[in-house]
Design a protein around this motif. Structure first.
Motif, mmCIF file in Angstrom:
data_model
loop_
_atom_site.group_PDB
_atom_site.id
_atom_site.type_symbol
_atom_site.label_atom_id
_atom_site.label_comp_id
_atom_site.label_asym_id
_atom_site.label_seq_id
_atom_site.Cartn_x
_atom_site.Cartn_y
_atom_site.Cartn_z
ATOM 1 N N SER A 298 54.581 49.191 70.794
ATOM 2 C CA SER A 298 53.687 48.462 69.869
ATOM 3 C C SER A 298 53.438 49.254 68.577
ATOM 4 C CB SER A 298 52.349 48.194 70.570
ATOM 5 O OG SER A 298 51.681 49.424 70.785
ATOM 6 N N ILE B 12 52.675 52.755 68.272
ATOM 7 C CA ILE B 12 51.762 53.909 68.275
ATOM 8 C C ILE B 12 52.506 55.103 68.888
ATOM 9 C CG2 ILE B 12 49.553 54.834 69.104
ATOM 10 C CD1 ILE B 12 49.252 52.420 67.210
ATOM 11 N N GLN C 184 54.376 51.139 76.662
ATOM 12 C CA GLN C 184 53.870 49.934 75.982
ATOM 13 C C GLN C 184 53.314 50.288 74.601
ATOM 14 O OE1 GLN C 184 54.256 46.881 76.575
ATOM 15 N NE2 GLN C 184 52.868 46.026 75.046
ATOM 16 N N LEU C 185 52.636 51.423 74.574
ATOM 17 C CA LEU C 185 52.038 51.854 73.301
ATOM 18 C C LEU C 185 53.130 52.150 72.271
ATOM 19 C CD1 LEU C 185 49.101 52.242 72.522
ATOM 20 C CD2 LEU C 185 49.251 54.628 73.265
ATOM 21 N N ASP D 24 43.247 48.313 69.200
ATOM 22 C CA ASP D 24 43.788 47.044 69.739
ATOM 23 C C ASP D 24 45.032 47.297 70.587
ATOM 24 O OD1 ASP D 24 43.041 45.105 66.718
ATOM 25 O OD2 ASP D 24 41.793 45.749 68.425
ATOM 26 N N LYS D 25 45.924 48.137 70.078
ATOM 27 C CA LYS D 25 47.191 48.394 70.798
ATOM 28 C C LYS D 25 46.923 49.179 72.093
ATOM 29 C CE LYS D 25 49.704 47.245 66.988
ATOM 30 N NZ LYS D 25 50.636 46.148 66.831
ATOM 31 N N ASP E 86 45.640 46.749 74.649
ATOM 32 C CA ASP E 86 46.752 45.967 75.223
ATOM 33 C C ASP E 86 47.575 46.817 76.210
ATOM 34 O OD1 ASP E 86 45.933 43.962 73.580
ATOM 35 O OD2 ASP E 86 47.535 44.199 72.090
ATOM 36 N N ALA E 87 47.833 48.063 75.812
ATOM 37 C CA ALA E 87 48.678 48.928 76.657
ATOM 38 C C ALA E 87 47.966 49.278 77.953
ATOM 39 C CB ALA E 87 49.053 50.195 75.892
ATOM 40 N N THR F 112 43.630 49.291 64.354
ATOM 41 C CA THR F 112 44.911 48.786 64.883
ATOM 42 C C THR F 112 45.259 49.514 66.179
ATOM 43 O OG1 THR F 112 45.677 48.335 62.640
ATOM 44 C CG2 THR F 112 47.371 48.533 64.357
ATOM 45 N N THR F 113 45.055 50.831 66.165
ATOM 46 C CA THR F 113 45.354 51.660 67.345
ATOM 47 C C THR F 113 44.514 51.223 68.545
ATOM 48 O OG1 THR F 113 45.843 53.518 65.867
ATOM 49 C CG2 THR F 113 45.454 54.042 68.203
ATOM 50 N N TYR G 1 55.496 53.869 63.067
ATOM 51 C CA TYR G 1 54.477 54.175 64.076
ATOM 52 C C TYR G 1 53.268 54.805 63.410
ATOM 53 C CZ TYR G 1 58.752 54.193 66.938
ATOM 54 O OH TYR G 1 59.956 53.880 67.519
#
Ligand code: KE4
Length: 429
Positions: free
Chosen positions: A390, A392, A386-387, A418-419, A422-423, A415-416, A54
């Motif tokens: 993925s 994080i 969700q995070l 993007d995640k 998404d979350a 990267t964070t 993570y």
């Protein structure tokens, strides 16, 4: 992600540890799912027992501003450990750290090291009562200062997370001297002084509230607290357990130019090992035993390993460019999250100060506990789950802050972002 081993460990842990943890917020109770059991940290990353990696934004709840396993800190701890782990006697190391703290925070002329932020704030209040001869204190709704009996009133952090406004086991008598004001509302403080004339020893405040999520002080609020406490012969205590060495090398008091009478520290000054501290004017601190009559003690206070970790951490933080780098990383993260929120058109906002950040699931103006309590914690829970899946590792509570470290790279941050995007879209469904 596979959590098989963590699931088994969490089940076993709950047989021996209340809630399976040694601190409530770690149990993920308010966000659901089971907490990954961690086994290693390196830089900006943390690894669980199932081998999941993570990017870490909890950073042990603030201490690891350098990132996990910083080589300079680890090497120093290893060297000192070879000489022994504890002596129960004075060491030169304590003088070194005390001088570093005093040099960084001029309002601290003398300091006492303890083992946690709780011990620091608990003792600072005892000292304020002993020094002023008054019994009442003022805290703020949502303020969290550790778990000392008299402070477990309308607390933030885990108390807000678990909706525990007060605490069974704390006798009413223990909290009748604890008055509660509204953060960012100096009039509410003024009113309490008016209705308790000559009885209030101190006001204790997180100068930057971070246990209701991150809520900075409104312009003039801290200045008003300084004025009101002076006018009423009461002490102003800054609880800088989070903000100390986090928002700058001089903490919140340097940032806002306010000089408190006492300051409480913790987290960063232990570099990941247990250290808390309280300090302030020599005249006040000289009341602490054995110099004076106000008692406080601790078997492992000033422990050589913990103090060494603190010394090395502050050495790195005192170097030029450190806080600029933390700001640059957090600027990038803040901008990315804000972009994601606006592109998804969500009633969500980012609160950010220095390398502290909270994503609030409400678009109401945020000034105090009642305003942050309007946040959609169910949506936050979906976001958090969700995070985590993925990769994080984010605070499992709407009422906490994310901590960015010197180890977080631009790649980590992008990267964070993007995640998180998404979350957020997952949680908004
Ligand atoms: P400790 O006793 O946990 O070292 O410090 C208590 C404390 C005092 N003051 C402030 C402003 C604090 O934030 C804290 C503790 N912070 C929480 C997180 N917000 C620690 C995490 C936990 O309780 O597990």
């Amino acid at each position: 992600m596979n959590f098989t081993r963590s699931e088994a460990l969490f089940e076993e842990a709950q047989k021996y540890l209340p809630g399976g943890v040694d601190s409530p917020v770690r149990a993920f109770k308010s966000v659901g799912g089971i907490p990954p059991f961690m086994v290693k940290g390196a830089g900006s990353k943390i690894y669980d027992v199932d081998g999941n990696e993570y990017i870490d934004y909890i950073c042990s709840w603030g201490p690891l501003i350098l990132g996990h396993s910083h080589p300079q800190v680890l090497d120093a701890i290893k060297k000192v450990a070879e000489l022994g782990t504890s002596f129960g006697a004075p060491t030169e190391l304590e003088i070194t750290l005390a001088k570093m703290v005093a040099a960084a925070i001029p309002s601290i002329e003398m300091v006492r090291f303890v083992n946690s932020g709780t011990e620091a704030t608990m003792t600072a209040l005892r000292l304020a009562r002993g020094y002023t001869g008054k019994d009442k204190i003022i805290k703020f709704s949502g303020g969290y200062h550790g778990h000392a009996d008299g402070l477990l009133v309308k607390g933030g952090s885990g108390m807000a997370t678990l909706s525990l406004p007060n605490c069974p086991g704390v006798p009413t008598k223990y909290v009748e001297n604890t008055l509660v004001a509204t953060y960012n509302d100096a009039d509410s403080v003024e009113q309490l002084f008016k209705s308790n004339p000559g009885e209030i020893a101190a006001v204790i405040v997180e100068p930057i509230a971070a246990n209701i999520g991150l809520v900075p002080p409104l312009t003039g609020f801290l200045k008003d607290l300084r004025r009101i406490t002076k006018e009423n012969d009461a002490l102003l205590i800054f609880d800088e357990v989070i903000s100390g060495f986090r928002v700058g090398y001089g903490g919140a008091q340097a940032l806002y130019g306010i000089t408190p009478d006492l300051t409480c520290l913790g987290k960063i000054i232990g570099g990941g090992l247990p250290v808390g501290a309280y300090g302030g004017k020599r005249e006040i601190m000289s009341m602490i035993a054995p110099a004076g009559p106000v008692y406080q003690a601790g078997t492992l206070s000033g422990n050589p390993l913990a103090v060494t970790a603190g010394i090395e951490t502050l050495k790195v933080l005192s170097q030029p460019g450190v806080y600029e780098q933390l700001d640059k990383s957090t600027d990038l993260l803040e901008a990315g999250i804000k972009k994601a929120i606006s592109s998804l058109n969500l009633n969500i906002q980012v609160s950010r100060l220095a390398s502290l950040l909270t994503i609030f699931f409400t678009d109401n103006p945020l000034t105090d506990y009642d305003s942050v309590a309007t946040a959609d914690t169910a949506m936050f829970a979906k976001f958090h789950q969700q995070l985590l899946r993925s990769g994080i590792y984010w605070a499992p509570s709407q009422f906490e802050a994310a901590f960015i470290s010197l180890a977080h790279t631009d790649t980590d941050i992008n990267t964070t972002i993007d995640k998180i995007s998404d979350a957020l879209s997952f949680a908004a469904r």
